[in-house]
Design a protein around this motif. Structure first.
Motif, PDB file in Angstrom:
ATOM      1  N   ALA B 134      17.758  15.157  53.751  1.00  0.00           N
ATOM      2  CA  ALA B 134      18.011  14.907  52.327  1.00  0.00           C
ATOM      3  C   ALA B 134      18.959  13.717  52.192  1.00  0.00           C
ATOM      4  O   ALA B 134      19.846  13.544  53.041  1.00  0.00           O
ATOM      5  CB  ALA B 134      18.613  16.146  51.677  1.00  0.00           C
ATOM      6  N   PRO B 135      18.822  12.865  51.168  1.00  0.00           N
ATOM      7  CA  PRO B 135      17.859  12.976  50.065  1.00  0.00           C
ATOM      8  C   PRO B 135      16.444  12.512  50.399  1.00  0.00           C
ATOM      9  O   PRO B 135      15.590  12.529  49.515  1.00  0.00           O
ATOM     10  CB  PRO B 135      18.484  12.088  48.991  1.00  0.00           C
ATOM     11  N   ALA B 136      16.204  12.052  51.629  1.00  0.00           N
ATOM     12  CA  ALA B 136      14.829  11.678  51.977  1.00  0.00           C
ATOM     13  C   ALA B 136      13.950  12.916  51.797  1.00  0.00           C
ATOM     14  O   ALA B 136      14.393  14.037  52.027  1.00  0.00           O
ATOM     15  CB  ALA B 136      14.762  11.181  53.415  1.00  0.00           C
ATOM     16  N   ALA B 137      12.712  12.698  51.374  1.00  0.00           N
ATOM     17  CA  ALA B 137      11.830  13.835  51.132  1.00  0.00           C
ATOM     18  C   ALA B 137      10.415  13.471  51.548  1.00  0.00           C
ATOM     19  O   ALA B 137      10.209  12.624  52.420  1.00  0.00           O
ATOM     20  CB  ALA B 137      11.903  14.247  49.667  1.00  0.00           C
ATOM     21  N   MET B 138       9.455  14.118  50.928  1.00  0.00           N
ATOM     22  CA  MET B 138       8.071  13.951  51.340  1.00  0.00           C
ATOM     23  C   MET B 138       7.606  12.500  51.318  1.00  0.00           C
ATOM     24  O   MET B 138       6.896  12.060  52.213  1.00  0.00           O
ATOM     25  CB  MET B 138       7.172  14.832  50.450  1.00  0.00           C
ATOM     26  N   LYS B 162      -0.926  16.776  58.433  1.00  0.00           N
ATOM     27  CA  LYS B 162      -0.834  18.031  57.690  1.00  0.00           C
ATOM     28  C   LYS B 162       0.602  18.182  57.202  1.00  0.00           C
ATOM     29  O   LYS B 162       1.523  17.576  57.781  1.00  0.00           O
ATOM     30  CB  LYS B 162      -1.245  19.234  58.547  1.00  0.00           C
ATOM     31  N   THR B 163       0.780  18.956  56.164  1.00  0.00           N
ATOM     32  CA  THR B 163       2.143  19.230  55.728  1.00  0.00           C
ATOM     33  C   THR B 163       2.733  20.256  56.679  1.00  0.00           C
ATOM     34  O   THR B 163       2.002  21.018  57.322  1.00  0.00           O
ATOM     35  CB  THR B 163       2.186  19.815  54.304  1.00  0.00           C
ATOM     36  N   SER B 164       4.044  20.278  56.772  1.00  0.00           N
ATOM     37  CA  SER B 164       4.662  21.337  57.583  1.00  0.00           C
ATOM     38  C   SER B 164       4.695  22.631  56.771  1.00  0.00           C
ATOM     39  O   SER B 164       4.933  23.702  57.307  1.00  0.00           O
ATOM     40  CB  SER B 164       6.075  20.943  57.979  1.00  0.00           C
ATOM     41  N   GLY B 165       4.450  22.517  55.477  1.00  0.00           N
ATOM     42  CA  GLY B 165       4.566  23.677  54.596  1.00  0.00           C
ATOM     43  C   GLY B 165       6.007  23.901  54.176  1.00  0.00           C
ATOM     44  O   GLY B 165       6.301  24.738  53.335  1.00  0.00           O
ATOM     45  N   SER B 166       6.893  23.124  54.793  1.00  0.00           N
ATOM     46  CA  SER B 166       8.302  23.196  54.422  1.00  0.00           C
ATOM     47  C   SER B 166       8.616  21.890  53.694  1.00  0.00           C
ATOM     48  O   SER B 166       8.144  21.687  52.592  1.00  0.00           O
ATOM     49  CB  SER B 166       9.117  23.418  55.682  1.00  0.00           C
ATOM     50  N   LYS B 167       9.361  20.985  54.340  1.00  0.00           N
ATOM     51  CA  LYS B 167       9.705  19.752  53.640  1.00  0.00           C
ATOM     52  C   LYS B 167       8.959  18.545  54.184  1.00  0.00           C
ATOM     53  O   LYS B 167       8.882  17.515  53.529  1.00  0.00           O
ATOM     54  CB  LYS B 167      11.203  19.486  53.787  1.00  0.00           C
ATOM     55  N   GLY B 168       8.464  18.658  55.395  1.00  0.00           N
ATOM     56  CA  GLY B 168       7.979  17.470  56.074  1.00  0.00           C
ATOM     57  C   GLY B 168       6.482  17.426  56.271  1.00  0.00           C
ATOM     58  O   GLY B 168       5.713  18.170  55.671  1.00  0.00           O
ATOM     59  N   LEU B 169       6.125  16.492  57.133  1.00  0.00           N
ATOM     60  CA  LEU B 169       4.726  16.267  57.488  1.00  0.00           C
ATOM     61  C   LEU B 169       4.614  16.296  59.002  1.00  0.00           C
ATOM     62  O   LEU B 169       5.594  16.046  59.706  1.00  0.00           O
ATOM     63  CB  LEU B 169       4.303  14.863  57.051  1.00  0.00           C
ATOM     64  N   GLN B 170       3.405  16.569  59.470  1.00  0.00           N
ATOM     65  CA  GLN B 170       3.139  16.461  60.894  1.00  0.00           C
ATOM     66  C   GLN B 170       1.852  15.672  61.083  1.00  0.00           C
ATOM     67  O   GLN B 170       0.964  15.727  60.242  1.00  0.00           O
ATOM     68  CB  GLN B 170       3.003  17.856  61.525  1.00  0.00           C
ATOM     69  N   ALA B 256       3.239   8.796  49.658  1.00  0.00           N
ATOM     70  CA  ALA B 256       4.124   7.677  50.006  1.00  0.00           C
ATOM     71  C   ALA B 256       4.534   6.915  48.748  1.00  0.00           C
ATOM     72  O   ALA B 256       5.642   6.393  48.659  1.00  0.00           O
ATOM     73  CB  ALA B 256       3.433   6.743  50.994  1.00  0.00           C
ATOM     74  N   ASP B 257       3.646   6.886  47.782  1.00  0.00           N
ATOM     75  CA  ASP B 257       3.967   6.215  46.517  1.00  0.00           C
ATOM     76  C   ASP B 257       4.740   7.127  45.566  1.00  0.00           C
ATOM     77  O   ASP B 257       5.009   6.762  44.430  1.00  0.00           O
ATOM     78  CB  ASP B 257       2.676   5.743  45.834  1.00  0.00           C
ATOM     79  N   GLY B 258       5.022   8.321  46.030  1.00  0.00           N
ATOM     80  CA  GLY B 258       5.797   9.247  45.206  1.00  0.00           C
ATOM     81  C   GLY B 258       4.965   9.942  44.142  1.00  0.00           C
ATOM     82  O   GLY B 258       5.508  10.561  43.228  1.00  0.00           O
ATOM     83  N   VAL B 259       3.642   9.842  44.230  1.00  0.00           N
ATOM     84  CA  VAL B 259       2.774  10.416  43.203  1.00  0.00           C
ATOM     85  C   VAL B 259       2.498  11.896  43.477  1.00  0.00           C
ATOM     86  O   VAL B 259       2.277  12.678  42.561  1.00  0.00           O
ATOM     87  CB  VAL B 259       1.435   9.631  43.136  1.00  0.00           C
ATOM     88  N   ASP B 260       2.506  12.259  44.754  1.00  0.00           N
ATOM     89  CA  ASP B 260       2.103  13.621  45.109  1.00  0.00           C
ATOM     90  C   ASP B 260       3.142  14.222  46.060  1.00  0.00           C
ATOM     91  O   ASP B 260       3.594  13.549  46.988  1.00  0.00           O
ATOM     92  CB  ASP B 260       0.731  13.569  45.798  1.00  0.00           C
ATOM     93  N   GLU B 261       3.532  15.468  45.821  1.00  0.00           N
ATOM     94  CA  GLU B 261       4.540  16.112  46.664  1.00  0.00           C
ATOM     95  C   GLU B 261       3.925  16.809  47.864  1.00  0.00           C
ATOM     96  O   GLU B 261       4.634  17.259  48.761  1.00  0.00           O
ATOM     97  CB  GLU B 261       5.300  17.162  45.838  1.00  0.00           C
ATOM     98  N   LEU B 262       2.617  16.970  47.840  1.00  0.00           N
ATOM     99  CA  LEU B 262       1.903  17.658  48.922  1.00  0.00           C
ATOM    100  C   LEU B 262       2.471  19.057  49.184  1.00  0.00           C
ATOM    101  O   LEU B 262       2.762  19.415  50.323  1.00  0.00           O
ATOM    102  CB  LEU B 262       1.931  16.831  50.216  1.00  0.00           C
ATOM    103  N   ARG B 263       2.649  19.809  48.105  1.00  0.00           N
ATOM    104  CA  ARG B 263       3.085  21.197  48.276  1.00  0.00           C
ATOM    105  C   ARG B 263       1.942  22.103  47.903  1.00  0.00           C
ATOM    106  O   ARG B 263       1.467  22.086  46.769  1.00  0.00           O
ATOM    107  CB  ARG B 263       4.259  21.506  47.359  1.00  0.00           C
ATOM    108  N   PHE B 264       1.464  22.859  48.861  1.00  0.00           N
ATOM    109  CA  PHE B 264       0.320  23.725  48.614  1.00  0.00           C
ATOM    110  C   PHE B 264       0.692  25.169  48.912  1.00  0.00           C
ATOM    111  O   PHE B 264       1.213  25.469  49.983  1.00  0.00           O
ATOM    112  CB  PHE B 264      -0.866  23.302  49.483  1.00  0.00           C
ATOM    113  N   GLU B 265       0.406  26.038  47.945  1.00  0.00           N
ATOM    114  CA  GLU B 265       0.616  27.466  48.169  1.00  0.00           C
ATOM    115  C   GLU B 265      -0.726  28.091  48.530  1.00  0.00           C
ATOM    116  O   GLU B 265      -1.768  27.454  48.396  1.00  0.00           O
ATOM    117  CB  GLU B 265       1.252  28.093  46.924  1.00  0.00           C
TER     118      GLU B 265
END
Lengths: 306, 295
Positions: B134-138, B162-170, B256-265
């Protein structure tokens, strides 16, 4: 400033002398911390179940005494409570004995005894014991544990040593290697020679002559490292030595790919960090086209050096 | 209840495992049962580690590496890295019933190693784990993933995010060719350090927490033999029931452009699987070899 580890009174008969105890020996082992060599993070130990590796929360940790192999009797702290000696805050001197009567094997941890508030009764006791050539033996409680202790005078001061209980001292009779040494006979001549050897090495005890050279060398090493490489933390590269070559190879490949892309009018965006969706898409297509032959090259390279 | 011919006793189905959303164990089991067709292919040949939360995500959970002693006889196990160079038996989720059984244990998170159980010394995949401080994010993670993708492309390698499902990406780079954990880790570190040098304000490859503020940590060490990474399609024990979700590069670019948070439930993920199928399918089959520096 050393801090007292205990304070209370020395009591005998109707006399009670307020005193404080200080450690008489401060151990000087060089202690290291465990670190993760990649991050320099301190290592914390976790309590886990030995059989499953699962974390065990504190509320589930109990005291078990191994009765026979693998069988435990669990003892609740409440059950132990009545046996914990109450902090009486007094060193009760029970008898005065000759110093030579105490085998040094009994001595455990030494403490300096200092007067608390009024010094006079302390000085009086120290002097009296010194005159009489006596050592006092008594009991006291420190940190909820019962101790036997010897209080002895030295240079007008008092020292206290905690002592082993008699049943804690190992019986030499249990050591087979010592069996039968009483039956061995030595001649007068042999004994005279041995005595002569001992005599030739006789001297006064000078504790400062004996030094922990290992510790000194380790400290010297640490000092040098700290002076020369104050902020040097081992780089991850140390664990993966081939990385430098790999980086150079990667860098060359990236440069070549960028140059190739520069000649390609459709893809102008080489910087990956921020780009439009369209550019990303264009690059996707391009990667499709470029990746294949490059991949083949990578594969054949891999085979060659394998 | 019968799953795939195996009798399973499901328990405490109404227990709320995610209090913030009211998600019950019944829903967790439903999710895993429905995602099983795609998820199992990603984990089925591997000895997996569970992270169990029997009392829900608000209470402490625990890692379970050694496969539960009370497992049904049909749950397969395989040896994997243990303590002191020994091995321990891990669970192998080789069918929907095993996945449902794990879900019933409140094994919300399923972590998998890069190597298959049959050949522990050969990672089939190389992973880059982008972990934001933090404050770096997705968005920063997505930029890092795109940067890594470009380096990979330069040496003819492809990766899948893929998302890590937490804060990051893999980012998973399929290998499926002979490789070693050491080579995979060295390669990932080399890529990471190259980019760290180019973007010192945004990326780093050392784990020091204090230095991570505002940067993305490229965790190359996840390629170690004994390490596991959250499995594709696994739920996470976060306040909300998020999933480690395979995504497309277009989505990463939008992030990367800040348009999508990539959070999926979990319901989103079931929809996505219906629409896209298994975005991670190529990770299982594409054969790629890591480049070897000349000399």
């Amino acid at each position: 400033m050393p801090r007292p580890v205990w304070s209370g009174t020395i009591s005998f008969g109707l006399v009670s002398i307020p005193v404080k105890l200080f450690h008489a020996v401060s151990r000087k082992n060089v202690s290291f911390n465990q670190l993760d060599d990649r991050s320099m993070s301190r290592i914390r130990l976790k309590k886990v179940a030995a059989d499953t590796g699962e974390d065990v929360p504190d509320e589930h940790i109990v005291k078990g005494y191994e009765v026979t192999k693998g069988e435990y009797v669990v003892v609740d702290p409440d059950e132990l409570e009545p046996f914990i000696p109450s902090a009486t805050k007094a060193i009760d001197l029970e008898e005065f004995v000759d110093l030579a009567d105490i085998d040094p094997v009994f001595y455990d941890t030494p403490y300096i005894v200092a007067p608390d508030k009024s010094a006079k009764p302390y000085v009086l006791l120290a002097k009296a014991m010194e005159e009489a050539g006596k050592v006092a033996v008594g009991t006291f409680v420190m940190r909820s544990k019962q101790y036997v202790a010897a209080v002895r005078p030295i240079d007008g001061r008092l020292m206290l040593s905690t002592m082993a209980f008699a049943d804690e001292v190992v019986d030499p009779a249990g050591i087979d290697e010592l069996d039968g040494i009483g039956d061995i006979t030595v001649t007068k001549k042999e004994l005279a020679m041995a005595e002569q050897l001992v005599e030739s090495l006789a001297g006064d005890f000078e504790p400062e002559r004996f030094r922990d050279s290992y510790r000194e060398q380790v400290l010297e090493l640490i000092e040098k490292k700290a002076a020369g490489e104050t902020f040097e933390t081992p780089e991850p590269a140390a664990a993966a030595p081939k990385v430098v070559d790999l980086m150079a190879a990667l860098e060359a490949s990236v440069k070549a790919a960028k140059e190739a892309r520069g000649r390609h009018p459709a893809a102008v965006q080489a910087v990956p960090a921020r780009r439009s969706k369209a550019a990303a898409q264009a690059e996707d297509d391009e990667d499709e086209a470029e990746a294949r032959p490059a991949k083949k090259a990578a594969r054949s390279r891999a085979r060659k050096s394998a | 209840m019968e799953v795939d011919g195996h009798e399973l006793a499901l328990t405490n189905l109404d227990k709320v495992l995610y209090p913030a959303t009211g998600t019950t164990k019944r829903e967790v089991i439903e999710y895993y049962a429905r995602v099983a067709p795609v998820m199992l292919r990603q984990v089925e040949a591997r000895g997996v580690t569970f992270r169990r939360f029997p009392n829900g995500v608000d209470q402490a959970g625990f890692f379970e590496k050694r496969c539960n002693q009370h497992r049904p006889p049909w749950v397969a196990t395989a040896p994997g890295p243990g303590d002191h160079n020994g091995t321990i038996e891990y669970c192998v989720l080789d069918g929907p019933a095993a996945l449902v059984w794990a879900a019933n244990l409140a094994a919300l998170e399923i972590h998998a190693p890069m190597a298959r159980a049959e050949d522990l010394e050969t990672p089939t995949t190389l992973v880059f784990d982008f972990d934001p401080g933090a404050p770096a994010a997705m968005a920063a993670c997505a930029r890092a993933a795109l940067a890594v993708r470009d380096v990979l492309a330069a040496v003819g390698l492809e990766g899948w995010p893929k998302t890590s499902g937490s804060k990051g990406l893999q980012l998973y780079v399929p290998l499926n060719t002979p490789c070693t954990h050491e080579r995979a880790a060295s390669f990932a570190l080399a890529v990471g350090r190259l980019l760290e040098r180019e973007h010192p304000d945004e990326l780093l490859t050392s784990m020091t927490k204090s230095e991570r503020t505002g940067k993305v940590f490229i965790d190359w060490s996840q390629n170690a033999r004994h390490k596991t990474t959250i499995a594709p399609y696994s739920l996470r024990a976060r306040p909300r029931p998020t999933v480690s979700t395979p995504v497309t590069w277009e989505e990463v670019a939008r992030a990367a452009d800040g348009v999508d948070e990539l959070r999926f439930e979990w319901p989103d993920v079931l929809d996505r699987v219906e629409r896209h199928g298994d975005l991670f399918a190529p990770v299982l089959s594409l054969q790629q070899a890591l480049p070897v520096p000349a000399g």
